[in-house]
Design an enzyme around this catalytic site. Sequence first.
Site, PDB file in Angstrom:
ATOM      1  N   ALA A 104      25.847  11.283 -25.829  1.00  0.00           N
ATOM      2  CA  ALA A 104      26.360  10.526 -24.692  1.00  0.00           C
ATOM      3  C   ALA A 104      27.709  11.080 -24.239  1.00  0.00           C
ATOM      4  O   ALA A 104      28.041  11.042 -23.047  1.00  0.00           O
ATOM      5  CB  ALA A 104      26.471   9.049 -25.050  1.00  0.00           C
ATOM      6  N   GLY A 114       0.834  -1.193   0.000  1.00  0.00           N
ATOM      7  CA  GLY A 114       0.000   0.000   0.000  1.00  0.00           C
ATOM      8  C   GLY A 114       0.870   1.244   0.000  1.00  0.00           C
ATOM      9  O   GLY A 114       2.037   1.229  -0.404  1.00  0.00           O
TER      10      GLY A 114
END
Length: 516
Positions: A407, A171
């Site tokens: 990159a 939860g």
Amino acid sequence: MSTKEKIEQLKQKRAKALLGGGQDKIDKIHAKGKLTARERIQSLLDPGTFEEYDAFKLHRCYNFGMEKTKFFGDGIVTGYGKINGRGVYLYAQDFSVLAGSLSGTLAEKVCKVMDLGVKNGMPVIGLNDSGGARIQEGIEALAGYTEIFTRNVLSSGVVPQISGIFGPCAGGAVYSPALTDFIIQVKIQSYMFLTGPKVVKAVLNEDVTTEALGGAVMHTTKSGVTDYAAEDEMDAIQYIKDLMSYLPQNNMEDPPYVPTDDPITRKSAVLNEIIPDNPNAAYDMKKVITETADNGIFFEIKKNFAPNIIVGFARYGGRSIGIVANQPSYYAGVLDIDSSIKGARFVRFCDCFNIPVLTFVDVPGFLPGTTQEFGGVIRNGAKLLYAYAESTVPKVTVITRKSYGGAYCAMSSKHLRTDINYSWPTGEIAVMGSKGAVEVLHAKGAKAAENPRAFLAEKEAEYNEQFSNPYCAAERGYIDDVIEPSETRYRIINAFESIQGKRDTIPMKKHGNIPL
Ligand code: HXC
């Protein structure tokens, strides 16, 4: 009551508190092969250092006959202690009391140690094992959870926060660990999910086991929620202790210095041989890390999630350093959504806590394709740029081989405020790899050529000669020096020493807006 009797009364109450929900519940926990909350705390802390708070605290709930079900401590053990001589505040949910479910009282106990952690500049460690919100308390339990979440957020970047998951965590309860810096989860006996298998079946008609939905293996390989999947509880506890050894107590301190007997000038001949002659062949970047770090020790984080990037801690000349490295032996070390997020989060953690960052680069680029674009590689790749650019800790980069395109920019290039950038002579720094570049630049020439393949091969060789080397960048000062691989350890240690007094800032602002 005489003083003697009062002391006797205290002893009796203490003995009762130590039993939590009772011996029968403790036996049940042991029968499952699990440790109790107190045993976990004992294993984690230096002997004799635990100072417990709120051992006599009781819940205030009168719903569903709860006034008859009261246990000292109310399902959680909280306090202060030391790990390897350094103070921490901690809490451990006590499954023997109503499955460690969270009451308003329990939340108050957690908040107390979190507040103490921040005020005193000490890490906060939470050991989770709980049935979630105490159902009888209704909204008070939800309020308690949210008070904890708020403190998690306000403590973030002030003191390190570490979560161990030793049992159920379901939860909204998962959001406290999720807001902390590191999550360590024990295999088989623990799980984390928002909604369990029964709800999944009811809503989606999907059959899934608890382990598959929220076990440690899933979270360390697929979701990236968890940083380490421990074999058992003692393995988890040892990992937490080792992790702490690399971290400062708070954001105003430097990480601990650990003197080393590993000579700082030690050379590694093996690194002169590690880059294969074939540019497409792989090698193991972890070898570069262990060859250069003190005593070859590398403490890896998120090992099995997005293994195309490596993150973790090591020491160089005794200093704690955060390492980010492309891994050419997994998907050629390409950057994608997951690896960008993994790298960015780690860099931001290091920056929060004054841990210098060392980056090893061998990256062919960002991964192309619809999966990546639909998944938001633009937004997620930007996280890595953001993290490096905003960071003010000392930064050193070593390019070992490929460093192409976006990159190149993203992997702690000079332009992202990196202090020292080195390349090995095997560095290939360019806008793109030779094959792609030549196909774009010489498409017309290839069409016209008698032998297009030979023509393109010749152009590729030319491109490699001209661009796929570290010297174009070195000529411009984007690379500070081209270094012999075998000397990398010494050069890294020297580089960090030269920038250890670095003071850098970001413009005044409330906070930036990282592309989430
Ligand atoms: C009150 C609880 C409880 C809970 C368990 N207990 N969970 N009491 N509130 N949430 C009690 C049981 O009644 C039992 O009491 C004792 O704890 C031990 O539980 P068992 O079921 O016997 O243990 P076990 O078989 O090991 O199973 C543990 C469990 C299971 C997997 C955690 O109890 C379970 O599924 N509990 C409910 C989990 C749940 O739905 N929680 C609410 C989630 S919603 P006795 O007296 O018999 O010893 C949520 C929202 C949070 O958490 C939102 C935050 C923002």
